[in-house]
Design an enzyme around this catalytic site. Structure first.
Site, short mmCIF file in Angstrom:
data_model
loop_
_atom_site.label_atom_id
_atom_site.label_comp_id
_atom_site.label_asym_id
_atom_site.label_seq_id
_atom_site.Cartn_x
_atom_site.Cartn_y
_atom_site.Cartn_z
N TYR A 35 0.17 -7.01 -3.60
CA TYR A 35 -1.11 -6.45 -4.03
C TYR A 35 -0.94 -4.96 -4.36
O TYR A 35 -1.44 -4.49 -5.40
CB TYR A 35 -2.14 -6.62 -2.91
CG TYR A 35 -3.46 -5.93 -3.18
CD1 TYR A 35 -4.34 -6.43 -4.14
CD2 TYR A 35 -3.81 -4.78 -2.49
CE1 TYR A 35 -5.55 -5.78 -4.40
CE2 TYR A 35 -5.00 -4.13 -2.75
CZ TYR A 35 -5.87 -4.63 -3.70
OH TYR A 35 -7.06 -3.98 -3.95
N GLU A 57 -15.10 -5.95 -1.77
CA GLU A 57 -15.14 -4.68 -1.04
C GLU A 57 -16.29 -4.69 -0.03
O GLU A 57 -16.17 -4.16 1.07
CB GLU A 57 -15.29 -3.50 -2.00
CG GLU A 57 -14.07 -3.23 -2.87
CD GLU A 57 -12.86 -2.75 -2.10
OE1 GLU A 57 -13.01 -2.38 -0.91
OE2 GLU A 57 -11.77 -2.73 -2.68
N TRP A 65 -8.59 -4.51 4.82
CA TRP A 65 -8.54 -5.15 3.51
C TRP A 65 -7.67 -6.40 3.54
O TRP A 65 -7.97 -7.39 2.86
CB TRP A 65 -8.01 -4.16 2.46
CG TRP A 65 -7.80 -4.80 1.13
CD1 TRP A 65 -6.62 -4.98 0.48
CD2 TRP A 65 -8.80 -5.38 0.28
NE1 TRP A 65 -6.82 -5.64 -0.71
CE2 TRP A 65 -8.16 -5.89 -0.86
CE3 TRP A 65 -10.19 -5.52 0.39
CZ2 TRP A 65 -8.84 -6.52 -1.90
CZ3 TRP A 65 -10.87 -6.17 -0.65
CH2 TRP A 65 -10.20 -6.65 -1.78
#
Length: 210
Positions: A35, A57, A65
């Protein structure tokens, strides 16, 4: 900037492995590393694409995350690929379905905010606006210098604060300045890769700033 993931390798395994390149975050976790290397900070445009990022988000708020990243494909399935028109049509049965899905983050406020945001996006488009245009209009000018260390990376900026205010006026939820800034980082509206990070040059090149 997302927090580094905890490496999965044991000391013996780590000693045998070839050294990994420098990264701002994600080293030690293959998914997180990919990522960082291939997505974070690269330019993202398009309302559906930005709607997905805003939604994820919001689900990440209060969590790491990587928790959301590991569930991203399940999120996409659960939310019809983050098609705003499909999500905007969700009703009570869909909310119940989502809250029963162990593959996503089961938080009623965040689920309902995602549905509300899809409706806000459609209203924005009907008025001739664009979520993508709003995000990219928040790109700082002039762009700040490349950060030297994580301590140089802000949690929010005047631009993210103004964008959050605009989004809230348009009916979006879970779009505080910090969450919005994380989205701006992830989508390349700002480039917070550290100066010595190899991924920075790739992100700048894709954005036409190299």
């Amino acid at each position: 900037m997302p927090s580094p993931a905890t490496p999965d390798a044991t000391p013996d395994t780590a000693a045998d492995a070839a050294p990994e390149p420098f990264r701002c975050f994600g080293t030690g976790d293959a998914l997180y590393s990919r990522y960082h290397d291939e997505e974070w900070g690269r330019p993202v445009r398009g309302d559906r694409e930005l709607f997905e990022r805003v939604s994820l988000e919001a689900f990440q708020s209060g969590l790491s995350w990587i928790t959301v990243l590991r569930r991203r494909e399940t999120f996409r399935t659960a939310f019809d690929g983050f098609d705003p028109r499909a999500v905007a049509a969700y009703g009570a049965e869909d909310v119940a379905r989502l809250l029963a899905d162990p593959g996503i983050v089961r938080n009623r406020l965040k689920v309902e905010a995602t549905i509300a945001n899809a409706r806000a996006l459609l209203a924005l488009q009907a008025a001739g606006g664009s979520l993508s245009d709003l995000f990219w209009s928040a790109a700082p000018d002039p762009r700040p210098p490349a950060p030297e260390s994580p301590a140089d990376v802000p949690a929010l900026t005047p631009e993210s604060t103004a964008l959050a205010r605009t989004l809230k006026r348009a009916g979006f939820r879970f779009v505080g300045p910090t969450t919005v800034y994380a989205g701006m980082q992830a989508c390349g509206v700002v480039d917070d890769h550290l100066r010595r990070c190899p991924a920075r040059a790739l992100a700048e090149r894709e954005a036409g700033r190299a």
